[in-house]
Design a protein around this motif. Structure first.
Motif, short mmCIF file in Angstrom:
data_model
loop_
_atom_site.label_atom_id
_atom_site.label_comp_id
_atom_site.label_asym_id
_atom_site.label_seq_id
_atom_site.Cartn_x
_atom_site.Cartn_y
_atom_site.Cartn_z
N VAL A 70 0.87 -1.17 0.00
CA VAL A 70 0.00 0.00 0.00
C VAL A 70 0.91 1.22 0.00
CG1 VAL A 70 -0.19 0.07 2.53
CG2 VAL A 70 -2.00 1.08 1.14
N THR A 71 0.48 2.30 -0.64
CA THR A 71 1.32 3.49 -0.69
C THR A 71 1.06 4.38 0.54
OG1 THR A 71 -0.27 4.87 -1.89
CG2 THR A 71 1.20 3.47 -3.21
N TYR A 72 2.02 5.27 0.80
CA TYR A 72 1.85 6.22 1.90
C TYR A 72 0.57 7.04 1.70
CZ TYR A 72 6.94 5.40 2.31
OH TYR A 72 8.19 4.84 2.42
N ASP A 73 0.36 7.50 0.46
CA ASP A 73 -0.80 8.35 0.20
C ASP A 73 -2.11 7.60 0.42
OD1 ASP A 73 0.75 10.55 -0.36
OD2 ASP A 73 0.82 10.17 -2.52
N GLU A 74 -2.14 6.31 0.05
CA GLU A 74 -3.35 5.51 0.29
C GLU A 74 -3.62 5.38 1.79
OE1 GLU A 74 -4.07 2.16 -3.02
OE2 GLU A 74 -2.05 2.11 -2.18
N VAL A 75 -2.57 5.18 2.57
CA VAL A 75 -2.74 5.08 4.02
C VAL A 75 -3.37 6.35 4.57
CG1 VAL A 75 -1.49 4.98 6.23
CG2 VAL A 75 -0.87 3.42 4.37
N LEU A 76 -2.90 7.50 4.08
CA LEU A 76 -3.44 8.77 4.55
C LEU A 76 -4.86 9.01 4.05
CD1 LEU A 76 -0.26 10.99 4.05
CD2 LEU A 76 -1.20 10.21 6.23
N GLN A 77 -5.10 8.74 2.77
CA GLN A 77 -6.42 9.01 2.17
C GLN A 77 -7.51 8.10 2.72
OE1 GLN A 77 -5.53 8.64 -1.99
NE2 GLN A 77 -4.26 10.48 -2.03
N LYS A 78 -7.14 6.82 2.96
CA LYS A 78 -8.13 5.84 3.41
C LYS A 78 -8.16 5.68 4.93
CE LYS A 78 -7.76 3.19 -0.90
NZ LYS A 78 -7.41 1.89 -1.53
N HIS A 79 -7.34 6.47 5.63
CA HIS A 79 -7.29 6.42 7.10
C HIS A 79 -7.10 4.98 7.59
CE1 HIS A 79 -8.59 10.61 7.11
NE2 HIS A 79 -9.57 10.26 6.28
N LEU A 80 -6.07 4.33 7.07
CA LEU A 80 -5.87 2.90 7.36
C LEU A 80 -5.27 2.64 8.75
CD1 LEU A 80 -4.66 1.63 3.87
CD2 LEU A 80 -6.92 1.43 4.89
N GLY A 81 -4.84 3.66 9.42
CA GLY A 81 -4.43 3.50 10.81
C GLY A 81 -3.12 2.76 11.03
N VAL A 82 -2.24 2.78 10.03
CA VAL A 82 -0.93 2.14 10.21
C VAL A 82 -0.14 2.87 11.27
CG1 VAL A 82 1.23 1.55 9.06
CG2 VAL A 82 -0.91 1.41 7.80
N MET A 83 0.01 4.16 11.08
CA MET A 83 0.64 5.08 12.02
C MET A 83 -0.10 6.40 11.91
SD MET A 83 4.75 4.52 11.49
CE MET A 83 5.65 3.26 12.39
N ASP A 84 0.20 7.35 12.78
CA ASP A 84 -0.47 8.64 12.67
C ASP A 84 0.05 9.39 11.44
OD1 ASP A 84 1.61 10.83 13.57
OD2 ASP A 84 1.84 9.15 14.93
N ALA A 85 -0.67 10.41 11.03
CA ALA A 85 -0.40 11.10 9.76
C ALA A 85 0.99 11.71 9.72
CB ALA A 85 -1.47 12.17 9.51
N SER A 86 1.46 12.29 10.82
CA SER A 86 2.79 12.93 10.79
C SER A 86 3.88 11.89 10.59
CB SER A 86 3.02 13.75 12.06
OG SER A 86 2.95 12.93 13.21
N ALA A 87 3.73 10.69 11.18
CA ALA A 87 4.72 9.63 11.00
C ALA A 87 4.73 9.14 9.56
CB ALA A 87 4.42 8.47 11.95
#
Length: 245
Positions: A191-208
């Motif tokens: 998964v890409t960083y942008d997908e994690v942010l856009q889909k709120h996948l909860g891997v890490m917080d947004a700043s990380a």
């Protein structure tokens, strides 16, 4: 094919950051430290150290105190966050004791100076510890309120020139929704960083995630509950999700 110990050519990375939550240390208890669980995780770290991999660690403090929860209950946020940072130092010391029981030289390095307990953070000294094959556990977050231990792990991983962040969780990767609540949840292989942010996948917080993206630092999400999982994934086996650009 058997893995040759101390042969980092058999692993995907030579220097890594292992990020785990404080809750990972409490086992089946609802609070605090569970010594057998701490010992089991230390054994996982040893199995990777035996491969010759240089290991950094950041451990959260949520098993003892979480700043966000404290502030939600009316405590001033800065004070609550500093209390959370102190909780991470307690967890780091517990992990250090478990690793040293296994004869692994370990240093706890705190962003908040407390010289009687652990070392202060000095980047060049920490790098030297890693070069000497000592495990470095970075405690007290970044030393600043309003930053999570996810952000601290990403910051230290970049400063230490780690090749990846390995985030040990209770599930074997990143899913589109909570797999414990939804049987039809689907796991991502990548998964890409942008997908994690856009889909709120909860891997890490947004700043990380943003910090990892800006420095092209991959994040490997895997299950820490799977015996031998950390070592297996470093050797190219097992189930995990890779977050990358």
């Amino acid at each position: 094919m058997p893995i040759n110990l101390a042969d980092t050519s058999m692993t995907t990375h030579g220097r890594v950051m292992l990020k785990i939550s404080g809750e990972a240390l409490m086992g089946d208890q609802g609070y605090g430290l569970h010594p057998p669980t701490v010992a089991r995780i230390a054994q996982e770290v040893k199995s990777v150290h035996d491969l010759g991999v240089e290991i950094c660690m950041v451990i959260g403090g949520g098993n003892i105190f979480r700043g966000l929860q404290g502030s939600a209950q009316g405590m001033e946020r800065t004070t609550a966050d500093y209390m959370g940072m102190l909780a991470t130092v307690m967890n780091a010391l517990a992990m250090q004791a478990a690793l040293e029981d296994l004869k692994i030289h370990t240093r706890v390095i705190s962003a908040i100076p407390m010289d009687q307990v652990c070392e202060p953070y000095i980047r060049r000294r920490a790098v030297r510890h890693l070069e000497k094959k000592r495990v470095c556990i970075f405690a007290a977050g970044t030393g600043n309120p309003y930053f999570t231990t996810d952000t601290a792990a990403t910051l230290r991983a970049n400063e230490m020139a780690c090749e990846a962040i390995y985030k040990g969780t209770k599930v074997d990767g990143v899913y589109d929704k909570d797999p414990k609540k939804y049987p039809d949840a689907k796991r991502y292989d990548t998964v890409t960083y942008d997908e994690v942010l856009q889909k709120h996948l909860g891997v890490m917080d947004a700043s990380a995630i943003a910090l990892a993206r800006d420095n092209n630092l991959p994040i490997i999400v895997f299950s820490l509950d799977e015996p031998g999982g950390f070592r297996g994934i470093l050797a190219g086996r097992g189930t995990y999700t890779k977050v990358h650009g």
